[in-house]
Design a protein around this motif. Sequence first.
Motif, short mmCIF file in Angstrom:
data_model
loop_
_atom_site.label_atom_id
_atom_site.label_comp_id
_atom_site.label_asym_id
_atom_site.label_seq_id
_atom_site.Cartn_x
_atom_site.Cartn_y
_atom_site.Cartn_z
N ASP A 181 -12.64 12.65 4.41
CA ASP A 181 -13.27 13.72 3.64
C ASP A 181 -14.61 13.24 3.09
OD1 ASP A 181 -11.10 15.36 4.16
OD2 ASP A 181 -10.25 15.18 2.12
N ARG A 182 -14.63 12.01 2.59
CA ARG A 182 -15.87 11.42 2.05
C ARG A 182 -16.90 11.19 3.16
NH1 ARG A 182 -15.12 8.78 -3.14
NH2 ARG A 182 -13.03 9.26 -3.90
N VAL A 183 -16.46 10.64 4.28
CA VAL A 183 -17.37 10.35 5.39
C VAL A 183 -17.98 11.65 5.94
CG1 VAL A 183 -17.46 9.53 7.79
CG2 VAL A 183 -16.28 8.17 6.05
N LEU A 184 -17.16 12.66 6.11
CA LEU A 184 -17.66 13.92 6.68
C LEU A 184 -18.59 14.66 5.73
CD1 LEU A 184 -14.44 15.12 8.52
CD2 LEU A 184 -16.49 14.08 9.53
N HIS A 214 -21.86 11.02 13.47
CA HIS A 214 -21.07 10.25 14.43
C HIS A 214 -19.75 10.95 14.78
CE1 HIS A 214 -23.59 6.74 14.78
NE2 HIS A 214 -23.66 6.63 13.47
N PHE A 215 -19.40 11.98 14.01
CA PHE A 215 -18.12 12.66 14.20
C PHE A 215 -18.28 14.10 14.66
CE2 PHE A 215 -17.63 9.18 11.26
CZ PHE A 215 -16.52 8.52 11.78
N ASP A 216 -19.49 14.47 15.07
CA ASP A 216 -19.77 15.86 15.48
C ASP A 216 -18.82 16.35 16.58
OD1 ASP A 216 -21.78 16.14 13.61
OD2 ASP A 216 -23.41 15.83 15.05
N ASP A 217 -18.55 15.54 17.56
CA ASP A 217 -17.73 15.96 18.70
C ASP A 217 -16.38 15.27 18.72
OD1 ASP A 217 -19.75 17.66 19.72
OD2 ASP A 217 -20.78 15.93 20.58
N VAL A 218 -15.88 14.90 17.55
CA VAL A 218 -14.63 14.15 17.44
C VAL A 218 -13.51 15.08 16.98
CG1 VAL A 218 -13.47 12.27 16.21
CG2 VAL A 218 -15.83 11.99 16.99
N ASP A 219 -12.36 14.99 17.63
CA ASP A 219 -11.15 15.69 17.18
C ASP A 219 -10.68 14.94 15.94
OD1 ASP A 219 -8.45 16.32 16.66
OD2 ASP A 219 -8.02 16.65 18.77
N MET A 220 -10.93 15.51 14.76
CA MET A 220 -10.67 14.78 13.52
C MET A 220 -9.19 14.60 13.23
SD MET A 220 -13.44 13.49 12.60
CE MET A 220 -12.78 12.71 11.14
N ALA A 221 -8.34 15.49 13.68
CA ALA A 221 -6.90 15.27 13.50
C ALA A 221 -6.47 14.03 14.27
CB ALA A 221 -6.10 16.49 13.95
N ASP A 222 -6.97 13.91 15.49
CA ASP A 222 -6.68 12.73 16.30
C ASP A 222 -7.30 11.48 15.68
OD1 ASP A 222 -5.60 11.54 18.77
OD2 ASP A 222 -7.71 11.24 19.29
N GLN A 223 -8.52 11.60 15.19
CA GLN A 223 -9.21 10.47 14.58
C GLN A 223 -8.48 9.98 13.33
OE1 GLN A 223 -11.72 8.79 15.83
NE2 GLN A 223 -11.99 7.43 14.10
N LEU A 256 0.81 -1.20 0.00
CA LEU A 256 0.00 0.00 0.00
C LEU A 256 0.86 1.27 0.00
CD1 LEU A 256 -2.78 -1.03 2.52
CD2 LEU A 256 -3.02 -0.77 0.05
N GLY A 257 2.12 1.14 0.38
CA GLY A 257 3.01 2.30 0.40
C GLY A 257 3.37 2.78 1.79
N GLY A 258 3.06 1.97 2.80
CA GLY A 258 3.42 2.31 4.16
C GLY A 258 2.53 3.38 4.77
N GLU A 259 2.95 3.86 5.92
CA GLU A 259 2.13 4.80 6.68
C GLU A 259 1.78 6.08 5.92
OE1 GLU A 259 1.71 6.76 11.12
OE2 GLU A 259 3.60 5.82 10.57
N PRO A 260 2.70 6.69 5.17
CA PRO A 260 2.33 7.92 4.45
C PRO A 260 1.19 7.69 3.45
CG PRO A 260 4.71 7.70 4.52
CD PRO A 260 4.14 6.40 5.02
N ALA A 261 1.26 6.60 2.70
CA ALA A 261 0.21 6.31 1.72
C ALA A 261 -1.11 5.95 2.42
CB ALA A 261 0.64 5.18 0.79
N ILE A 262 -1.02 5.19 3.50
CA ILE A 262 -2.23 4.84 4.25
C ILE A 262 -2.84 6.11 4.84
CG2 ILE A 262 -3.09 3.62 6.30
CD1 ILE A 262 -1.07 1.37 5.55
N GLY A 263 -2.01 7.02 5.32
CA GLY A 263 -2.50 8.30 5.85
C GLY A 263 -3.23 9.10 4.77
N ALA A 264 -2.72 9.08 3.56
CA ALA A 264 -3.38 9.80 2.45
C ALA A 264 -4.75 9.18 2.16
CB ALA A 264 -2.49 9.78 1.22
N VAL A 265 -4.82 7.86 2.17
CA VAL A 265 -6.10 7.17 1.96
C VAL A 265 -7.06 7.53 3.09
CG1 VAL A 265 -7.25 4.92 1.90
CG2 VAL A 265 -5.17 5.29 0.57
N VAL A 266 -6.56 7.54 4.31
CA VAL A 266 -7.41 7.87 5.47
C VAL A 266 -7.95 9.29 5.34
CG1 VAL A 266 -7.37 8.31 7.97
CG2 VAL A 266 -6.42 6.18 7.05
#
Length: 125
Positions: A25-28, A36-45, A10-20
Motif C-alpha cells: 500500500d505504501r509502495v503503490l 515498477h508495478f504498473d503491469d504487475v498482478d498485485m495479488a500475485d505479487q 513475527l507471527g508466521g505467514e498471516p502476520a507477514i502477509g499483513a505487513v506485506v
Amino acid sequence: MSNETLYDRLGGEPAIGAVVNEFYDRVLDDDRVNHHFDDVDMADQRSHQTKFLSAVTGGPIRYEGEEMAAAHEELAITDAEFEVVATHLDEALRAFDVDDGDREAVMEAVAGFEEDVVGGPPADG
C-alpha cells in the motif's frame, strides 16, 4: 535461548502477509517507485512477497520464485529506489509494532539481496 525463528516471532505467514499488504500500500502510493508495478498482478505479487519474506525469516515456506537477479534484471532499479522501497518495508514493520531487533533482522535479510535487485540495463530515456 528459544528455538523460535524470526518467522515465529513475527507471527508466521498471516502476520507477514499483513505487513506485506501494508508495505505494498505504501509502495503503490509512492510516485518515486510505483511505476515498477504498473503491469504487475498485485495479488500475485503480494503472495509472492509474503512467501519470500516467510522463507528468509526462517519459516517453513519454501520460496520457489524466480532467481532474484533474473527477476529484477530488466527493471533497472536504482540504489535510491531500493532505499525507498526498503524504507517502506521498515515503516510497515513499525506499523505492526515489530520489535526493533526483529525489525532490524528482517531489514538485514532483505538488504542481503540489494546487489541482486539493483542494476540491470539503464532505463530508456
